[in-house]
Design a protein around this motif. Structure first.
Motif, PDB file in Angstrom:
ATOM      1  N   GLU A  44       2.110   2.035   0.582  1.00  0.00           N
ATOM      2  CA  GLU A  44       1.471   1.525  -0.637  1.00  0.00           C
ATOM      3  C   GLU A  44      -0.044   1.432  -0.482  1.00  0.00           C
ATOM      4  N   THR A  45      -0.507   1.030   0.697  1.00  0.00           N
ATOM      5  CA  THR A  45      -1.950   0.909   0.918  1.00  0.00           C
ATOM      6  C   THR A  45      -2.635   2.258   0.773  1.00  0.00           C
TER       7      THR A  45
ATOM      8  N   MET B 239       1.138  -4.159   9.913  1.00  0.00           N
ATOM      9  CA  MET B 239       1.556  -4.097   8.511  1.00  0.00           C
ATOM     10  C   MET B 239       2.898  -3.377   8.401  1.00  0.00           C
ATOM     11  N   GLY B 240       3.744  -3.789   7.464  1.00  0.00           N
ATOM     12  CA  GLY B 240       5.040  -3.142   7.264  1.00  0.00           C
ATOM     13  C   GLY B 240       4.907  -1.695   6.850  1.00  0.00           C
TER      14      GLY B 240
ATOM     15  N   TYR C 226      -5.251   7.257  -2.955  1.00  0.00           N
ATOM     16  CA  TYR C 226      -4.824   8.105  -4.078  1.00  0.00           C
ATOM     17  C   TYR C 226      -5.088   7.450  -5.439  1.00  0.00           C
ATOM     18  N   HIS C 227      -5.378   6.134  -5.445  1.00  0.00           N
ATOM     19  CA  HIS C 227      -5.558   5.367  -6.687  1.00  0.00           C
ATOM     20  C   HIS C 227      -4.300   5.414  -7.560  1.00  0.00           C
ATOM     21  N   ALA C 228      -3.130   5.381  -6.920  1.00  0.00           N
ATOM     22  CA  ALA C 228      -1.866   5.342  -7.644  1.00  0.00           C
ATOM     23  C   ALA C 228      -1.651   3.960  -8.240  1.00  0.00           C
TER      24      ALA C 228
ATOM     25  N   ALA D  85     -13.239   2.039  11.442  1.00  0.00           N
ATOM     26  CA  ALA D  85     -12.026   1.217  11.513  1.00  0.00           C
ATOM     27  C   ALA D  85     -10.949   1.890  10.671  1.00  0.00           C
ATOM     28  N   PRO D  86      -9.683   1.903  11.134  1.00  0.00           N
ATOM     29  CA  PRO D  86      -8.591   2.478  10.336  1.00  0.00           C
ATOM     30  C   PRO D  86      -8.380   1.710   9.038  1.00  0.00           C
ATOM     31  N   LEU D  87      -7.605   2.288   8.139  1.00  0.00           N
ATOM     32  CA  LEU D  87      -7.395   1.712   6.811  1.00  0.00           C
ATOM     33  C   LEU D  87      -6.514   0.477   6.853  1.00  0.00           C
TER      34      LEU D  87
END
Length: 555
Positions: free
Chosen positions: A448-449, A441-442, A455-457, A434-436
């Motif tokens: 951001e996701t 979603m905007g 990246y764990h930003a 399944a995609p992330l």
């Protein structure tokens, strides 16, 4: 030591009909390009519709370092290994760009005993696909300037022409230029620039299209400029898409070559993963899946870039469901991620491997997040020690996956048989891919996701101009598009020196670009460039012809 080019040159190649026969591909479906490569006829590909797909395996890697990971080498070795254990296998990789070949990366055909051949041809002009893409892209650029010259009936705002030109070479001097200087007869001067061909939206459109009709549709909807009221001008408005498809007609047909062990290899398309979507063409992958029981493909750079885009862009757009993923790691690269200098990599340093395995663990967790089973391939170097290899195995086991030692560089497919058996085992279960993120979603939320999840930003920084632009595109109907992150390949962050597995960093979005034809929005992070430059001493300095007219110095 025998070089890659010497190994490739010593190989005895099978004829293309022999390679095609391994996939029950009739000779009539081949369009020969010399004795050692061919294209697959589009009419034959259309006739494959309805056949059941084989298993799709993605090869990705840890974050790249100057020590080398060997992702393409492992892709080829795994394909050869699957063939050796009796599986009908095919390899799918990207074509090589001249920019890195003459810069610092070297070729893109694998290495050692795990190579695609003809290596020299594949790393240089091959079948001319990139030249066709560059010509089509620049034809559109010429037609935009020509439209401005002859009265600008579309009302293009000359300040808002967003279609740049391309060249398949690293040339920093072309990043920002002024065109149409020299007087009235040369047009209207304006600022523009060049990108490298592999960053072209035409490349992305070709790589995501299933046939010529879809390609023309994608090209037509590319946004090339804006009017003063910010309304978009498309390629179709300029009227260039028909001529562009004519230039791309042959380039859309996948290329068939072979590995050193005569495993069929589809080599087609070549978008970079740090500035584009980083996958070979959909048409090559889908053709291979109809003909082979196991298809091994790769995505560029580390799993945070290539694999994420493979899953969230290519698989989403093409309806593909990968059955397994291989993450390539080397002791050397993990030691560099653990803080060891390149000059000291030959010395045993288990503590540095342990520290660097944080990077491997992050990539494992990210890849498994997509619902795909994972195995780690330890690409073996002669300087590796048992304790260092055991450290990688332990790190992988702590993540719930197996790490398999591979010696395909030295031993070809025989050195990847254990990996091939493990991959075949993993593909037996139904895919839970399944995609992330969902389509709805905007756009900024998608950025951001990826930033926070992959990246764990800690935060994403974007100024008002970027946010307003994303909102405008959402209002114009582009909200459902996936995002393509343009980011340094060397780090999970936008800082190439921040190695390992950093957390809590800020990810700056410098610019966003709409690729309406390709069907994604590009988010350019930090200082990443869509036109690379050459290093102080480019590889081109050592490339030439010997006394017998043979190429030397090519990796």
């Amino acid at each position: 030591m025998t070089t890659d080019i010497e190994i490739a040159r010593a190989a005895t190649l099978r004829t293309m009909p022999e390679i095609a026969a391994k996939l029950d591909l009739p000779e009539v479906a081949l369009i020969p390009y010399g004795r050692d490569k061919a294209k697959i006829d589009a009419a034959f590909i259309s006739a494959l519709e309805g056949r059941e797909n084989g298993k799709l395996i993605l090869v990705t890697a840890i974050s790249p370092t100057p020590a080398g990971e060997g992702k393409t080498t492992t892709t080829v070795g795994l394909g050869d290994g699957l063939q050796r254990i009796g599986k009908r296998a095919a390899i799918c990789i990207r074509e090589a760009s001249l920019g890195p070949n003459f810069g610092m990366k070297g070729g893109a055909a694998g290495g050692g005993r795990a190579q695609i051949v003809p290596m020299e041809s594949m790393n240089l002009h091959f079948t001319g696909d990139f030249h066709a893409i560059g010509a089509a892209h620049n034809l559109l650029a010429a037609m935009i300037d020509n439209h401005l010259y002859w009265g600008n009936d579309l009302g293009i705002d000359e300040r808002r022409v967003v279609w740049r030109r391309v060249v398949d070479m690293n040339d920093r001097a072309l990043r920002d230029i002024v065109v149409s200087l020299g007087g009235v007869s040369n047009g209207f001067p304006r600022q523009t620039g060049f990108d490298i061909t592999v960053a072209s939206e035409v490349m992305a459109c070709l790589c995501l299209s299933r046939d010529l009709e879809e390609l023309e549709e994608r090209l037509g909807r590319m946004v090339v400029a804006y009017r003063r009221d910010r309304s978009p001008i498309t390629c179709a408005d300029i009227g260039a898409q028909g001529a562009m498809v004519v230039l791309l007609k042959d380039a859309l047909q996948p290329n068939l070559v072979q590995s050193l062990e005569a495993t069929p290899a589809f080599v087609h398309g070549g978008p970079f993963a740090n500035i584009a979507h980083g996958c070979n063409s959909v048409i090559a992958t889908q053709t291979a899946l109809k003909l082979a029981d196991y298809v091994v493909t790769e995505a560029g750079f580390g799993a945070d870039l290539g694999a994420e885009k493979f899953f969230d862009i290519k698989c989403r757009k093409a309806g593909l469901k990968p059955d397994a993923a291989v993450i390539v790691a080397t002791v050397r690269a993990l030691k560099m991620n653990g803080g060891v200098a390149k000059a000291d990599l030959a010395e045993e340093n288990v503590a540095a491997v342990d520290a660097g395995c944080a990077n491997l663990a992050r990539h494992i967790a990210n890849t498994r997040r997509f619902g795909v089973p994972v195995v780690v391939a330890i690409n073996h170097f002669t300087t590796d020690t048992e304790d260092e290899i055991d450290a990688i195995r332990a790190a992988a086991e702590a993540q719930g996956v197996e790490a398999v030692l591979c010696t395909h560089w030295a031993d070809g497919g025989a050195g990847a048989e254990a990996l091939a058996r493990k991959v075949a085992e993993l593909t037996e279960a139904p895919s839970e891919f399944a995609p992330l993120y969902p389509d709805e979603m905007g756009l900024f939320e998608k950025i951001e996701t990826i930033a926070r999840t992959i990246y764990h930003a800690g935060e994403v920084i974007a100024d008002r101009k970027v946010l307003d632009q994303l909102r405008e595109w959402e209002t114009a109907g582009y909200r459902d598009l996936p995002v393509c992150m343009a980011k340094t390949q060397y780090s999970f962050s936008s800082d190439p020196t921040l190695i390992g597995a950093p957390t809590g960093h800020a990810l700056p979005i410098r610019e966003v670009r709409l690729a309406a034809g390709a069907g994604f929005v590009v988010a350019i992070c930090g200082e990443i460039m869509t036109m690379p430059g050459l290093p102080r001493h480019p590889a081109a300095e050592k490339i030439g012809l010997d006394n017998e007219g043979r190429i030397e110095g090519l990796f």
